[in-house]
Design a protein around this motif. Structure first.
Motif, mmCIF file in Angstrom:
data_model
loop_
_atom_site.group_PDB
_atom_site.id
_atom_site.type_symbol
_atom_site.label_atom_id
_atom_site.label_comp_id
_atom_site.label_asym_id
_atom_site.label_seq_id
_atom_site.Cartn_x
_atom_site.Cartn_y
_atom_site.Cartn_z
ATOM 1 N N ASP A 32 0.928 -1.094 -0.029
ATOM 2 C CA ASP A 32 0.043 -0.171 0.108
ATOM 3 C C ASP A 32 0.686 1.195 -0.294
ATOM 4 O OD1 ASP A 32 -2.439 -1.309 -0.055
ATOM 5 O OD2 ASP A 32 -2.460 -1.362 2.198
ATOM 6 N N LEU A 56 2.628 1.676 -3.430
ATOM 7 C CA LEU A 56 1.505 2.136 -4.683
ATOM 8 C C LEU A 56 1.199 3.503 -4.386
ATOM 9 C CD1 LEU A 56 -0.697 -1.178 -4.908
ATOM 10 C CD2 LEU A 56 1.350 -0.144 -6.329
ATOM 11 N N VAL A 73 -2.538 1.167 -10.740
ATOM 12 C CA VAL A 73 -2.585 2.243 -9.692
ATOM 13 C C VAL A 73 -3.023 3.375 -10.189
ATOM 14 C CG1 VAL A 73 -0.186 3.153 -9.736
ATOM 15 C CG2 VAL A 73 -1.510 3.171 -7.673
ATOM 16 N N GLN A 84 -6.487 0.998 -6.428
ATOM 17 C CA GLN A 84 -5.267 -0.095 -6.840
ATOM 18 C C GLN A 84 -5.968 -1.580 -7.358
ATOM 19 O OE1 GLN A 84 -3.716 -1.567 -2.950
ATOM 20 N NE2 GLN A 84 -3.034 0.363 -2.429
#
Length: 315
Positions: A39, A42, A74, A115
């Motif tokens: 996380d 990204l 992304v 995402q």
């Protein structure tokens, strides 16, 4: 006896506490630390997509990931907090954001990072006993005050009215006899399952990661062969049985010891009372102790006043 009843109830509560642990439970097999590190990575690549002299609010910017993450998509969407709350956003990729979405703590502008984990879905979110029919999609919110920042903490966004809807476009055919489920995974790794709505749509009231899954199908019957014994399962079942038996035997032993303790306490209290009576007699006239059954009791040795008959009285 009240003490015995209270301790018996305590043991019953301990027994009930153990029962759920003996049953089956859903356990996630993915390390949440690796997912959270992804996380953060990204978020960095989504913010790099804003590398433009003039960044427009309400426009989706697609980012690029390194070659070792090929297959993951992304994007970043910068919005004003007030606009998000009062207008929502009609369609951010697969996500439809309704009116009434609020964030904590309050920021003037925020970025919604999208995402699509693609073929990395099972790598980072491996669910034991389930198979993905759609890639894992993520929606996370961050502060937009510094678009060059990395390792930002997520904002806590929630839908206060209608839920956020996710319409999955890339869904595998449903196997015969299977029942699809929506799965949502929060930032702590907790799972929540719900029914799939029409058009492969799921809903949520908070940010996280989402997909459509089915329970894993066991392989079909093979030609008759010698069935291997699952020693591990047998040991596990035996372990459960011994835990149950041990708990029952332990409870009975505990109740027996408590009963014995109460009997001893009662005898001690009776003996103590008799000793007090003996000490009380020693303060006044010494009384002779006589044995009545298995108990000693004080008794007078002589009478204090001799009786006088009426015929013996002369004026």
């Amino acid at each position: 006896m009240r003490l015995l009843g209270s301790l018996t109830m305590l043991h019953l509560l301990m027994w009930l506490f153990w029962l759920p642990r003996l049953g089956s439970s859903q356990v996630t097999d993915f390390p949440i630390g690796a997912a959270r590190a992804l996380d953060a990575l990204l978020q960095d690549y989504a913010y790099r997509a804003f590398d433009s002299p003039r960044i427009r609010t309400g426009v989706i910017y697609d980012g690029n990931v390194p070659s070792n993450l090929t297959g993951i998509k992304v994007s970043g969407l910068r919005l004003r907090s007030g606009s998000l709350r009062s207008r929502g956003f009609e369609m951010y990729k697969e996500f439809k954001i309704p009116v009434g979405v609020v964030e904590q703590s309050f920021v003037e502008r925020l970025v919604l990072v999208y995402q699509n984990l693609g073929n990395f879905s099972s790598t980072y979110y491996n669910l034991s006993g389930y198979m993905y029919l759609a890639p894992v999609l993520g929606l996370l919110a961050y502060d937009a005050s510094n678009l060059a920042a990395t390792n930002l903490p997520e904002l806590d966004i929630k839908a206060s009215g209608q839920p956020i809807s996710i319409r999955f476009s890339d869904v595998k055919p449903l196997p015969v006899g299977s029942s699809p489920k929506c799965v949502s995974i929060d930032l702590q790794g907790s799972l929540n399952f719900s029914n799939v709505l029409s058009d492969n749509t799921c809903t949520t009231f908070q940010q996280g990661h989402f997909s459509i899954v089915i329970e894993s199908i066991a392989p079909g019957p093979s030609p008759p062969t010698e069935t291997p014994i699952n020693h591990h399962k047998g040991k596990k079942n035996k372990s459960k049985v011994w835990i149950i038996v041990g708990s029952i035997v332990g409870g009975l032993l505990l109740m027996f010891l408590l009963g014995l303790l109460i009997v001893c306490a009662s005898k001690y209290k009776h003996k103590k009372k008799m000793q007090q009576m003996e000490r009380a007699t020693e303060v006044g006239e010494s009384l002779q102790m006589t044995k009545v059954g298995s108990t000693k009791a004080p008794a007078a040795t002589v009478t204090r006043t001799q009786p006088t008959l009426e015929t013996e009285y002369r004026p």
